[in-house]
Scaffold this motif. Structure first.
Motif, PDB file in Angstrom:
ATOM      1  N   ALA A 121      57.578  56.981  69.787  1.00 27.42           N
ATOM      2  CA  ALA A 121      58.120  55.669  69.461  1.00 27.42           C
ATOM      3  C   ALA A 121      58.578  54.932  70.713  1.00 27.42           C
ATOM      4  CB  ALA A 121      59.284  55.815  68.474  1.00 27.42           C
ATOM      5  N   LEU A 122      59.212  55.663  71.617  1.00 32.13           N
ATOM      6  CA  LEU A 122      59.707  55.044  72.849  1.00 32.13           C
ATOM      7  C   LEU A 122      58.568  54.517  73.707  1.00 32.13           C
ATOM      8  CD1 LEU A 122      62.352  54.580  74.524  1.00 32.13           C
ATOM      9  CD2 LEU A 122      61.797  56.710  75.709  1.00 32.13           C
ATOM     10  N   ASN A 123      57.462  55.241  73.728  1.00 31.53           N
ATOM     11  CA  ASN A 123      56.335  54.872  74.588  1.00 31.53           C
ATOM     12  C   ASN A 123      55.398  53.849  73.962  1.00 31.53           C
ATOM     13  OD1 ASN A 123      57.100  56.585  76.705  1.00 31.53           O
ATOM     14  ND2 ASN A 123      56.126  58.347  75.723  1.00 31.53           N
ATOM     15  N   THR A 133      61.702  52.471  65.036  1.00 30.24           N
ATOM     16  CA  THR A 133      62.746  53.408  64.590  1.00 30.24           C
ATOM     17  C   THR A 133      62.232  54.394  63.549  1.00 30.24           C
ATOM     18  OG1 THR A 133      63.476  51.839  62.897  1.00 30.24           O
ATOM     19  CG2 THR A 133      64.571  51.726  65.050  1.00 30.24           C
ATOM     20  N   TYR A 134      60.893  54.388  63.306  1.00 27.32           N
ATOM     21  CA  TYR A 134      60.358  55.286  62.281  1.00 27.32           C
ATOM     22  C   TYR A 134      60.642  56.747  62.590  1.00 27.32           C
ATOM     23  CZ  TYR A 134      56.542  56.171  65.573  1.00 27.32           C
ATOM     24  OH  TYR A 134      55.825  56.517  66.686  1.00 27.32           O
ATOM     25  N   TRP A 135      60.790  57.059  63.880  1.00 23.95           N
ATOM     26  CA  TRP A 135      61.008  58.456  64.259  1.00 23.95           C
ATOM     27  C   TRP A 135      62.300  58.999  63.672  1.00 23.95           C
ATOM     28  CZ3 TRP A 135      65.249  60.329  66.806  1.00 23.95           C
ATOM     29  CH2 TRP A 135      66.094  59.397  67.408  1.00 23.95           C
ATOM     30  N   ARG A 136      63.275  58.128  63.424  1.00 21.65           N
ATOM     31  CA  ARG A 136      64.558  58.602  62.894  1.00 21.65           C
ATOM     32  C   ARG A 136      64.389  59.228  61.514  1.00 21.65           C
ATOM     33  NH1 ARG A 136      68.826  56.941  65.930  1.00 21.65           N
ATOM     34  NH2 ARG A 136      68.461  55.208  67.382  1.00 21.65           N
ATOM     35  N   GLU A 137      63.540  58.617  60.698  1.00 22.26           N
ATOM     36  CA  GLU A 137      63.286  59.183  59.373  1.00 22.26           C
ATOM     37  C   GLU A 137      62.596  60.543  59.501  1.00 22.26           C
ATOM     38  OE1 GLU A 137      60.877  58.073  55.232  1.00 22.26           O
ATOM     39  OE2 GLU A 137      61.298  56.526  56.738  1.00 22.26           O
ATOM     40  N   ASP A 138      61.610  60.617  60.406  1.00 21.51           N
ATOM     41  CA  ASP A 138      60.933  61.899  60.639  1.00 21.51           C
ATOM     42  C   ASP A 138      61.921  62.943  61.155  1.00 21.51           C
ATOM     43  OD1 ASP A 138      58.582  60.701  59.880  1.00 21.51           O
ATOM     44  OD2 ASP A 138      57.867  60.379  61.928  1.00 21.51           O
ATOM     45  N   PHE A 139      62.812  62.502  62.043  1.00 25.06           N
ATOM     46  CA  PHE A 139      63.787  63.415  62.621  1.00 25.06           C
ATOM     47  C   PHE A 139      64.748  63.923  61.552  1.00 25.06           C
ATOM     48  CE2 PHE A 139      67.725  64.140  65.253  1.00 25.06           C
ATOM     49  CZ  PHE A 139      67.237  65.229  65.953  1.00 25.06           C
ATOM     50  N   ASP A 140      65.218  63.026  60.697  1.00 25.91           N
ATOM     51  CA  ASP A 140      66.120  63.435  59.617  1.00 25.91           C
ATOM     52  C   ASP A 140      65.420  64.384  58.650  1.00 25.91           C
ATOM     53  OD1 ASP A 140      68.193  61.959  60.646  1.00 25.91           O
ATOM     54  OD2 ASP A 140      67.828  60.209  59.370  1.00 25.91           O
ATOM     55  N   ASP A 141      64.136  64.107  58.363  1.00 22.39           N
ATOM     56  CA  ASP A 141      63.372  65.004  57.481  1.00 22.39           C
ATOM     57  C   ASP A 141      63.238  66.384  58.117  1.00 22.39           C
ATOM     58  OD1 ASP A 141      63.058  63.009  55.621  1.00 22.39           O
ATOM     59  OD2 ASP A 141      61.006  62.496  56.220  1.00 22.39           O
ATOM     60  N   ALA A 142      62.946  66.396  59.417  1.00 22.78           N
ATOM     61  CA  ALA A 142      62.789  67.676  60.115  1.00 22.78           C
ATOM     62  C   ALA A 142      64.112  68.443  60.149  1.00 22.78           C
ATOM     63  CB  ALA A 142      62.275  67.440  61.534  1.00 22.78           C
TER      64      ALA A 142
END
Length: 226
Positions: A121-123, A133-142
């Motif tokens: 997401a940053l890159n 900010t989609y990575w936050r949802e993936d991170f919370d799921d993980a």
């Protein structure tokens, strides 16, 4: 827990070589050589981590007749961890996860800087230049997934998640995404080294005790000079 030291593993490896040299003994020879180099790294966490990862890679990467690129790293990790946990009758890996490293493992799994979607997401910022900010949802799921695995003491799943995070750390170092001995993000390199330094000998010990389950050829066999 079983006594999986470099000396004991090397002795058992030599016994197997004395009986027959196989693709498995070649992979173990390579893995043990990198484990030995890692142990000689002293206080250099970066070098030690890189050597330990190469040793791990030498052990688990096996040519099953398909191209190196036909399977994802995730698929190889998952299959390898499943086989190790099934064959680890002494529960040495479980002992490391639940008795020795529960704290560092939780810290690692809660760290976004070793979570690949964060960097993706940053890159790849949006049209307005902001990071998605989609990575936050993936991170919370993980995190929820791994916390469930931790609560259930699912060693296989936890190991898979840990090594996926360590794989991201490996990419940062090996692809020039970090400065040697940098003070930035030092904790994950230090913890990653500690985890691998204890887990790799146990993994090699399980493999040496069950060579028939790991007889795939190395992707880069020895080829004599012409």
């Amino acid at each position: 827990m079983s006594n999986y030291t470099l000396a004991s593993l090397s002795e058992r490896h030599q016994d197997q070589i004395a009986q027959q040299r196989t693709p498995f003994t070649l992979r173990m020879h390579r893995a043990l050589s990198w484990l030995q180099r890692a142990e000689a790294a002293g206080t250099d966490d970066d070098v030690a981590f890189i050597c330990l990862w190469i040793g791990f890679n030498a052990a688990y990467a096996q040519d099953d007749g398909r191209s190196l690129v036909t399977q994802s790293e995730q698929q190889r990790f998952r299959g390898f961890m499943a086989t190790l946990c099934r064959l680890d009758t002494d529960k040495a890996l479980s002992g490391l996860v639940w008795q020795v490293f529960p704290g560092p493992i939780r810290v690692l799994l809660d760290n976004p800087f070793v979570f690949q979607p964060f960097w993706d997401a940053l890159n790849h910022p949006g049209p307005d230049g902001s990071s998605p900010t989609y990575w936050r949802e993936d991170f919370d799921d993980a995190r929820q997934r791994t916390h469930r695995a931790l609560a259930a003491q699912d060693t296989e799943r936890v190991l898979y998640e840990v090594f996926m995070r360590l794989y991201t750390l490996r990419n940062q170092l090996m692809h020039g995404g970090a400065t040697w001995n940098s003070s930035v993000n030092r904790a994950q390199v230090r913890d990653g080294r500690s985890l691998l330094a204890r887990m790799l000998p146990v993994m090699l010990g399980v493999m040496i005790s069950n060579p028939a389950s790991f007889q795939g050829r190395p992707f880069y066999p020895v080829v004599a000079d012409s």
